[in-house]
Design a protein around this motif. Structure first.
Motif, PDB file in Angstrom:
ATOM      1  N   GLU A  44      47.911  33.954  44.204  1.00 15.17           N
ATOM      2  CA  GLU A  44      47.871  33.379  45.548  1.00 15.17           C
ATOM      3  C   GLU A  44      48.365  32.638  46.618  1.00 15.17           C
ATOM      4  O   GLU A  44      48.745  31.957  47.289  1.00 15.17           O
ATOM      5  CB  GLU A  44      48.060  34.705  46.934  1.00 15.17           C
ATOM      6  N   GLU A  45      47.429  32.299  46.020  1.00 12.81           N
ATOM      7  CA  GLU A  45      46.803  30.731  47.248  1.00 12.81           C
ATOM      8  C   GLU A  45      47.995  29.632  46.529  1.00 12.81           C
ATOM      9  O   GLU A  45      48.157  28.698  46.925  1.00 12.81           O
ATOM     10  CB  GLU A  45      45.767  29.904  47.244  1.00 12.81           C
TER      11      GLU A  45
ATOM     12  N   LYS B 267      42.514  42.508  54.518  1.00  9.40           N
ATOM     13  CA  LYS B 267      41.708  43.103  53.172  1.00  9.40           C
ATOM     14  C   LYS B 267      41.297  44.975  53.296  1.00  9.40           C
ATOM     15  O   LYS B 267      40.863  44.530  54.394  1.00  9.40           O
ATOM     16  CB  LYS B 267      40.688  42.411  52.805  1.00  9.40           C
TER      17      LYS B 267
ATOM     18  N   ARG C 183      46.620  37.624  55.975  1.00 13.40           N
ATOM     19  CA  ARG C 183      46.096  38.593  54.933  1.00 13.40           C
ATOM     20  C   ARG C 183      45.281  39.501  55.752  1.00 13.40           C
ATOM     21  O   ARG C 183      44.292  39.905  55.931  1.00 13.40           O
ATOM     22  CB  ARG C 183      45.891  38.493  53.765  1.00 13.40           C
TER      23      ARG C 183
ATOM     24  N   ASN D 187      41.031  36.759  54.407  1.00 11.94           N
ATOM     25  CA  ASN D 187      41.696  37.774  54.207  1.00 11.94           C
ATOM     26  C   ASN D 187      40.067  38.643  55.585  1.00 11.94           C
ATOM     27  O   ASN D 187      39.727  38.667  55.628  1.00 11.94           O
ATOM     28  CB  ASN D 187      40.211  38.332  52.474  1.00 11.94           C
TER      29      ASN D 187
ATOM     30  N   TYR E 100      44.704  37.786  41.601  1.00 10.06           N
ATOM     31  CA  TYR E 100      45.718  37.623  42.542  1.00 10.06           C
ATOM     32  C   TYR E 100      45.186  36.643  43.404  1.00 10.06           C
ATOM     33  O   TYR E 100      46.147  35.694  44.449  1.00 10.06           O
ATOM     34  CB  TYR E 100      46.000  38.588  43.117  1.00 10.06           C
ATOM     35  N   LEU E 101      44.109  36.585  43.930  1.00  5.50           N
ATOM     36  CA  LEU E 101      43.574  35.425  44.975  1.00  5.50           C
ATOM     37  C   LEU E 101      43.605  34.722  44.909  1.00  5.50           C
ATOM     38  O   LEU E 101      44.512  33.644  45.628  1.00  5.50           O
ATOM     39  CB  LEU E 101      42.344  35.542  45.143  1.00  5.50           C
ATOM     40  N   GLU E 102      43.369  33.850  42.851  1.00  2.40           N
ATOM     41  CA  GLU E 102      43.672  32.523  42.889  1.00  2.40           C
ATOM     42  C   GLU E 102      44.877  32.507  42.605  1.00  2.40           C
ATOM     43  O   GLU E 102      45.931  30.922  43.198  1.00  2.40           O
ATOM     44  CB  GLU E 102      43.077  32.423  41.238  1.00  2.40           C
TER      45      GLU E 102
ATOM     46  N   TYR F  27      45.405  44.208  49.393  1.00  2.47           N
ATOM     47  CA  TYR F  27      45.879  43.629  50.796  1.00  2.47           C
ATOM     48  C   TYR F  27      46.755  43.382  51.297  1.00  2.47           C
ATOM     49  O   TYR F  27      47.870  43.627  50.050  1.00  2.47           O
ATOM     50  CB  TYR F  27      45.206  42.025  49.404  1.00  2.47           C
TER      51      TYR F  27
END
Length: 192
Positions: A18-19, A72, A70, A99, A14-16, A78
């Motif tokens: 979402e960028e 956390k 965002r 975050n 997700y984090l990768e 998130y």
């Protein structure tokens, strides 16, 4: 704001992912929740609250973050509040400045598609975060603001729905006049 649950992925995925996205997505326990754009009223109300907070709060004692920040809540949760405020220094997860970990006050402006999520799902998320002292839910379709505040006894709800109401925010040492929150918004008159 349209909300759709579509994908399941790990936090790292997700984090990768979402960028690289043009539209923001929240992440709750593996589920990706699309956050599409809001209405003109939604934007005006958020702008009004942001402007009020900027004029009332002193920097660097407080920092106002927009919906681009965002937050956390846990290793697997998130979200993007419409507004969040930090007292003191903003603390971020892993130093990335992506975050936020320590909001004291969060705001969500509802839309027809997000009202239940803001009033139920996010309510539970925000209640579980120790740094959050207050959660403000503002309706965009009627003059109403629900303020949840934390005390030693638990959470308390106050409802504001009159133009002359003033929303007390003692955790920020200020208050928000409801008439100013809704400045520029005209509501349809109900027919009897």
């Amino acid at each position: 704001m349209a909300i759709q649950n579509e994908r399941v992925m790990t936090v790292a995925e997700y984090l990768e992912w979402e960028e690289r996205q043009e539209v923001k997505h929240e992440y709750i326990d593996g589920e990706i929740i699309d956050m599409s754009g809001g209405t003109g009223e939604h934007s005006i109300i958020i702008g009004n609250i942001q402007g009020l907070l900027w004029s009332l709060l002193s920097f660097p004692q407080y920092t106002v973050h927009t919906s681009e920040m965002r937050v956390k809540f846990s290793p697997t949760r998130y979200v993007y509040p419409d507004l969040s405020v930090v007292r003191g220094e903003s603390i971020y997860d892993d130093g990335s400045r992506l975050n936020l970990l320590n909001p004291v006050f969060v705001v969500e402006v509802t839309s027809p598609s997000s009202a239940m999520r803001d009033r139920v799902d996010k309510l539970e998320l925000y209640f579980a975060v120790p740094s959050i002292a207050a959660y403000l839910i503002v309706d965009q379709d009627r003059p109403r603001a629900d303020l949840y505040t934390r005390s030693k006894e638990g959470w308390h709800l106050q409802i504001f729905n009159n133009a002359e109401d003033v929303i007390p925010l003692p955790m920020l040492d200020c208050q928000l006049p409801l008439a100013q929150v809704y400045r520029g918004i005209e509501f349809a008159v109900a027919e009897h």
